[in-house]
Scaffold this active site. Structure first.
Site, PDB file in Angstrom:
ATOM      1  N   HIS A 281       0.847  -1.181   0.000  1.00  0.00           N
ATOM      2  CA  HIS A 281       0.000   0.000   0.000  1.00  0.00           C
ATOM      3  C   HIS A 281       0.890   1.241   0.000  1.00  0.00           C
ATOM      4  CE1 HIS A 281      -3.903  -1.780   0.426  1.00  0.00           C
ATOM      5  NE2 HIS A 281      -3.591  -2.430   1.546  1.00  0.00           N
ATOM      6  N   CYS A 324      -0.933   2.145  -6.516  1.00  0.00           N
ATOM      7  CA  CYS A 324      -1.522   3.350  -7.093  1.00  0.00           C
ATOM      8  C   CYS A 324      -0.631   4.552  -6.820  1.00  0.00           C
ATOM      9  CB  CYS A 324      -2.901   3.601  -6.510  1.00  0.00           C
ATOM     10  SG  CYS A 324      -4.126   2.345  -6.906  1.00  0.00           S
TER      11      CYS A 324
END
Length: 443
Positions: A281, A324
């Site tokens: 993450h 991301c």
């Protein structure tokens, strides 16, 4: 008994059923399909070749070429391929590389196109190709159906067909005969077409090549589902490329820093390269430890500059980061020929972005997506970026392609995919300060 017939008898006795089927497939340019379908024995096959004038005056040269093609030896030994069309030889090579599971997928997807009786458990991939030819959905200038199937089953197979269409295998001399053109070429022309002769390449001869450090965080409170990508990176890619694999899972931010510092302080003088793969993450400019604390990406990369890690000075430092870079979703723009895979079981991955690339030389940073945008992952197959990266490294490194060419192919593949319901897209972004070609040889 004359010598050529004695040789034919010996060759015929050594051929098994699969090898005979391969010879029949490769000779479809010369012997009618109906004639070949009735042949069950090698001697009958030899007689069919003699009837068509392919083994005249006791010469076995044509048969020798066929056998070399069937055994995959023609290109390995830089011999001329003149017994069959290059297109048919390509199909044969594809059939050799297709796994049992992939064959089952081809049969399933062709269930409405081909007779069910022709798609039984004993049907081989060569049989499938022949049935497709009979139905008129496969031919030299009719590869669209096959390409669509390969795009669904294994993108590497699609890449090989596209390479054929782009004539990347070098200059060919063609004479039309039958369904496909007969092609005469040397394999060396293929390898020459893949290299830029004027540009020097980084030294890549040490054993091991270097360390491949994998930082794999997935055990968060809101867990990222575990996917087989680290295993692919280890076993199918960097392990085969002779890197020493060092994988660490579920690290806190402080543990990430400690691990990176350990490898920063290692002596890499006998190694030619350093690779680091990060799966975690994150958000803009950082990655998270499993404790939710932040580690700046630039802190990771600059740990290995020539100033901070002297033994890697002048050597390539490669970072692949899957996550991301923001919250925005990329929209697709329709073009004439491009189409993407759609997968409803797709989710966005972790937030993650790099503000600026390292200014120092010899770095390559492969990002999963552009700044400010999300990246996607399939629950079934894993992240779009890493699965494409693994496939193209696995396929292209043995063929001598440089890393920037490979990453361009990765860009192309990932950009074709779409995420429903709004057809969101993803565009990876490699950044580099490399000064030479970076090629990972398999041998």
């Amino acid at each position: 008994m004359e010598l050529p017939r004695l040789r034919l008898l010996v060759v015929g006795e050594e051929l098994d059923e699969a090898e005979l089927a391969a010879l029949k497939f490769l000779s479809l340019e010369h012997v009618p399909m109906r004639r070949l379908e009735a042949i069950q024995k090698a001697q009958d096959f030899f007689e069919a070749l003699q009837e068509k004038g392919m083994m005249e005056a006791g010469s076995l040269a044509f048969l020798k070429d066929l056998v070399n093609c069937a055994k995959g030896c023609a290109w390995q030994h830089d011999e001329m391929v003149s017994c069959t069309s290059f297109s048919r030889y390509l199909l044969f090579q594809l059939s050799e590389d297709i796994t049992e599971d992939e064959l089952k997928s081809f049969k399933f997807l062709l269930g409405k196109e081909l007779p069910k009786c022709r798609l039984n458990p004993k049907t081989t991939m060569l049989d499938v190709f022949i049935e497709m030819e009979k139905k008129g959905i496969l031919g030299e200038d009719n590869l669209s159906m096959l390409k669509s199937l390969c795009a669904e089953i294994n993108i590497v197979l699609l890449k090989r067909i596209e390479e054929y269409e782009l004539n990347l295998f070098g200059k060919t001399k063609q004479t039309k005969k039958g369904l496909f053109p007969i092609v005469i070429l040397k394999y060396s022309s293929f390898t020459n077409s893949l290299s830029f002769q004027q540009l020097e390449a980084y030294k890549m001869t040490s054993r091991p090549r270097g360390v491949c450090l994998i930082l794999n965080n997935h055990n968060f409170a809101k867990a990222r589902e575990a996917v087989p990508e680290p295993k692919k990176l280890k076993d199918r890619v960097f392990g085969k490329l002779h890197f020493t694999i060092a994988e660490y899972r579920d690290l806190t931010a402080e543990e990430i820093r400690k691990i990176v510092n350990i490898y920063r302080c290692e002596d890499h003088k006998d190694k030619d390269c350093f690779v680091c793969c990060v799966l975690s993450h994150g958000k803009k400019g950082i990655v998270y430890g499993v404790d939710g604390q932040e580690v700046p990406i630039q802190e990771l990369t600059t740990s290995f500059t020539g100033q901070n890690c002297h033994s890697l000075a002048g050597k390539p430092k490669v970072f692949f980061v899957q996550a991301c870079q923001g919250d925005a979703c990329q929209k697709g723009v329709t073009i004439e020929t491009d189409s993407g895979e759609q997968d409803s079981s797709v989710e966005t991955d972790a937030r993650f972005q790099l503000d600026c690339i390292p200014a120092e030389a010899d770095f390559l940073l492969g990002m999963a997506t552009l700044q400010d945008y999300v990246s996607y992952r399939s629950r079934r197959q894993g992240t779009w970026y890493i699965q494409a990266l693994c496939q193209h490294l696995e396929y292209s490194c043995p063929r001598g392609e440089d890393i920037l060419t490979i990453l361009t192919a990765v860009n192309q593949e990932v950009s074709r995919k779409s995420c429903e319901p709004n057809a969101e897209k993803q565009m990876p972004q490699p950044s580099f300060t490399l000064r030479k070609k970076l090629i990972f040889p398999v041998n």
